[in-house]
Design an enzyme around this catalytic site. Structure first.
Site, PDB file in Angstrom:
ATOM      1  N   ASP A 236       0.818  -1.225   0.000  1.00 13.60           N
ATOM      2  CA  ASP A 236       0.000   0.000   0.000  1.00 13.60           C
ATOM      3  C   ASP A 236       0.846   1.267   0.000  1.00 13.60           C
ATOM      4  O   ASP A 236       0.485   2.258   0.638  1.00 13.60           O
ATOM      5  CB  ASP A 236      -0.969  -0.005   1.197  1.00 13.60           C
ATOM      6  CG  ASP A 236      -1.794  -1.272   1.239  1.00 13.60           C
ATOM      7  OD1 ASP A 236      -2.203  -1.738   0.160  1.00 13.60           O
ATOM      8  OD2 ASP A 236      -2.024  -1.799   2.331  1.00 13.60           O
ATOM      9  N   HIS A 237       1.967   1.202  -0.687  1.00  7.75           N
ATOM     10  CA  HIS A 237       2.804   2.388  -0.850  1.00  7.75           C
ATOM     11  C   HIS A 237       2.920   2.736  -2.337  1.00  7.75           C
ATOM     12  O   HIS A 237       4.028   2.808  -2.877  1.00  7.75           O
ATOM     13  CB  HIS A 237       4.206   2.140  -0.268  1.00  7.75           C
ATOM     14  CG  HIS A 237       4.207   1.823   1.194  1.00  7.75           C
ATOM     15  ND1 HIS A 237       5.265   1.216   1.828  1.00  7.75           N
ATOM     16  CD2 HIS A 237       3.279   2.034   2.162  1.00  7.75           C
ATOM     17  CE1 HIS A 237       4.991   1.066   3.119  1.00  7.75           C
ATOM     18  NE2 HIS A 237       3.777   1.546   3.342  1.00  7.75           N
TER      19      HIS A 237
END
Lengths: 545, 209
Positions: A478-479
């Site tokens: 989730d980056h």
């Protein structure tokens, strides 16, 4: 339908997460008028805490934060997904989650507040891989510190534990004392390996700070800190509002207007939940809408002047999608009881693989020993094994005390073929296309993950581990980053070193979407530092104008 | 002017995960009530064990099925004392989780009454031997008491037995009460247990995030 109202400000910001709200707060305190348009609703912490407590699948970080129909976000990391449609050989490795609501995705971050290393900005010139950023670490250093002060970051004394990112000032707060489990892990690493475990810098209070309390170790940083001891974007929203910034929730920006020369942005248009259209004019515009939504908005705004999308003369909007791909393993340690889950979730890191000459061949990474309460997982596993009664209770205690989870952040590279486009078939309630992403893991990242697996196997051996459960394949951390990539050459990048779009003089982007490479540390502090640098540029230009 | 949507027109609570589960559960329950009503009409019988109270939708602690459920639960947990209110809620959730569950609970109770079992393991082993399908309902009972979950819904969180078992070491998430930095202290050692599973193993799938 169109509104008669006249909405106008010196600076119009799209997105109210860490980036947008930090810029708003800086500008409004310098006497500059600001309007922030947020697609999602205004929300409150206690509602999410209650949702979490009532959640059956507690590790589902996204589930306590339901989306509203006019601003959908991915409901989970499951492929196929109801909103973020990924494809390609590694579709599942790009199934990111994020939040569209006031305060943004840091409602469910873990507070890890890393500075990037100087080498992260110079990957191409140092190691012949990826790209160089159009700025150096030293350009960002003062803004890193400003972000640390704003967010309230605790971290180790560089004289004792140098994390590799040179500092002119100490951390605003002393490092968080690590848990018993992390202490034992550090001892083992010291004794049995050539590596080290460091204190993770965190936007978490180790003393009362910024009118927020000291961390009490609720072990629930993700998905929601129940007491606000961990910073999230909502605090910058409250600060900016107190100083006079105007935040408009449920304002879904769908169009970016430019002047006849296509050099300056003149207005943005947004839909309210009933699809009433509103226009907001300004002198400067900042898109701070998260990596996925920022690229989506630029592409959605395509028109005759810019048929491939706004700020997209390079054709690179939506390309170069990156992430920290993860390797993860859970196992039962054969050594003494660790009882993970006492204190915050992520407090310690093996940082030896963040940089080295081998980066000319394989990506860097860092390793977390996650301090996650394992009682529920232990219970589910013990029931599935067939235990009942007293034997079940003994198993729950043993496994809860001995379960260890390791995961990594492995560095991606910018590849123009890894691309976000607008869905041709799926639209949201307002008729705006969903995002599609094609993703193939760079070989550079695959080699990095292979190295990580070897290291994890070695660690499992040192801990006399059994019952290894490897998370299949590669999983997203989730980056997301890279979708409006930074560079010096307008032909192959979207923004310059100040995050100003090459194409439009008064349009800036504040998001991980501008990252030229993704390094290894969690991305939020770098997002905040870049945003504060944008605020600094805007202050100078507006004050001198 | 744009409408003030600080409280959105589709209120968040209405679309929260639990609320969605609850509505699904209510839909199922209505259908089940209809079906069981039809069944009752055909059989010409009236009130039956395991039927939720029409007014509050809950099972009464005095319901015969709940009483059987409590006896089963005490045997399967090797515990003498369990909370009857939690038991009634778990029992209802389990009954609603599948059409066969009520019959299975009753069948399990029949197994229990036939013989004197010295432990949860002895009983569970005998039950699975008699009918392999009873393993599933035993799993549900264990999940109910230890995780506080029935029919995919949280019935209790802090009161789940898994937290009672571990309260000398860890807190349920969001309920820490040790004060700042309590986590640096040494938690209790736990000896490796040597008890054996009573039931055949089941596949365990970690739910996705």
């Amino acid at each position: 339908m169109s509104s008669e109202e006249n909405l106008s400000a010196d600076v119009v910001i799209v997105g109210s997460g860490v980036a947008g709200s930090s810029i708003a707060n800086e500008l409004v305190r310098a006497g500059i008028s600001v309007i922030v348009l947020e697609a999602g609703p205004r929300v409150d912490r206690q509602h999410f805490v209650e949702n979490f407590r009532n959640l059956e699948n507690k590790p589902s970080y996204q589930e306590p934060f339901p989306a509203v129909p006019w601003a959908p976000h991915p409901p989970n990391q499951i492929t196929p997904n109801e909103y973020l449609h990924t494809s390609g050989p590694d579709a599942e490795a790009y199934q990111q989650v994020y939040l569209r609501m006031i305060g943004g995705t840091t409602w469910h971050w873990a507070g890890c507040a890393w500075r990037y290393l100087p080498s992260d900005f110079e990957l191409k010139s140092r190691y012949g891989q990826g790209r160089d950023w159009a700025l150096k670490y030293d350009d960002l250093e003062p803004f890193y510190y400003q972000a640390e002060v704003t967010m309230g970051v605790c971290g180790p004394d560089p004289a004792v534990e140098d994390l590799g990112s040179p500092r002119k000032q100490p951390y605003p707060m002393e490092a968080l004392p690590i848990s018993f489990a992390a202490q034992q892990f550090r001892k083992l690493i010291d004794e049995k390996t050539p590596w080290r475990v460091v204190h993770e810098p965190q936007a978490r209070n180790t003393r009362p700070y910024a009118n927020r309390p000291t961390c009490e170790g609720h072990n629930n940083c993700m998905p929601i800190c129940p007491i606000g001891a961990m910073y999230n974007g909502s605090y910058s929203v409250y600060d900016a509002e107190a100083a006079g910034a105007k935040f408009i929730p449920n304002a879904v920006v769908y169009k970016i207007e430019r002047d006849a020369a296509n050099k300056r942005v003149t207005a943005v248009q947004y839909f309210d939940p009933d699809k009433g259209s509103h226009r907001v004019t300004g002198k400067y515009f900042v898109i701070a809408a998260h990596c996925i939504e920022t690229a989506k908005l630029l592409l959605v705004s395509a028109d005759e002047q810019s048929p491939d999308g706004v700020a997209n003369s390079s054709g690179h909007v939506g390309r170069n999608m990156m992430d920290h791909t993860g390797v993860q393993v859970t196992f039962i340690s054969g050594d003494q009881a660790l009882w993970p889950g006492r204190g915050p979730l992520e407090t310690n890191v093996i940082d030896n693989f963040r940089d080295g000459d081998w980066r000319n061949e394989r990506g860097a990474y860092l390793v977390h020993m996650v301090d996650d309460n394992q009682v529920d997982l232990a219970t589910q596993m013990a029931i599935a094994k067939g235990y009942v009664g007293r034997e079940l209770e003994e198993q729950i205690r043993y496994m809860a005390a001995h379960t260890v989870r390791l995961f990594s952040h492995n560095e991606a590279l910018p590849d123009p073929n890894n691309r976000l486009t607008l869905s041709k078939t799926k639209k949201d309630a307002l008729g705006i296309p969903h995002p599609d992403v094609y993703y193939k893991l760079p070989e550079y990242t695959v080699r990095s993950c292979e190295h990580t697996r070897k290291v994890f196997r070695e660690l499992i051996g040192h801990m006399h581990g059994t019952e290894e459960q490897w998370t299949p394949g590669y999983f997203p951390q989730d980056h997301p980053s890279g979708s409006t990539i930074m560079g010096v050459d307008p032909r192959d990048s979207v923004v310059d070193g100040h995050c100003r779009t090459h194409d439009h003089d008064n349009l800036f982007i504040a998001s991980s979407s501008v990252f030229s490479t993704v390094g290894t540390g969690n991305i939020t502090l770098t997002v905040a530092a870049l945003a504060l640098r944008v605020a600094d540029t805007l202050k100078k230009e507006l004050t001198h104008a | 002017m744009p409408k003030n949507r600080d409280c959105p027109s589709a209120p968040l609570w209405a679309v929260s995960p639990n609320r969605m589960r609850l509505s699904k559960l209510l839909r199922m329950s209505r259908r089940d009530v209809l079906l069981s009503g039809m069944g009752a009409a055909l059989a010409g019988s009236a009130a039956e064990a395991g039927e939720p109270d029409a007014q509050n939708g809950a099972l009464a602690a005095t319901d015969p099925l709940v009483q059987q459920f409590m006896v089963l639960s005490q045997r399967l947990t090797d515990r003498d004392a369990l909370d009857a209110r939690i038991g009634a809620a778990l029992c209802m959730g389990i009954v609603q989780s599948g059409a066969e569950r009520k019959t299975q609970l009753q069948a399990l109770h029949t197994v229990l009454t036939k013989e004197q079992y010295a432990s949860a393991s002895d009983f569970a082993r005998a039950a699975e031997k008699q009918d392999a399908a009873l393993k599933d309902v035993i799993h549900e009972i264990m999940t109910g008491w230890y995780r506080g979950v029935a029919n995919g819904k949280v019935v209790v969180y802090r009161s789940a037995l898994m937290f009672d078992l571990t309260k000398d070491a860890v807190f349920p998430k969001t309920y820490a009460a040790g004060g700042p930095f309590y986590w640096t202290s040494k938690p209790p050692e736990v000896a490796k247990p040597n008890g054996l599973p009573a039931l055949s193993p089941s596949k365990f799938v970690v739910e996705p995030t």
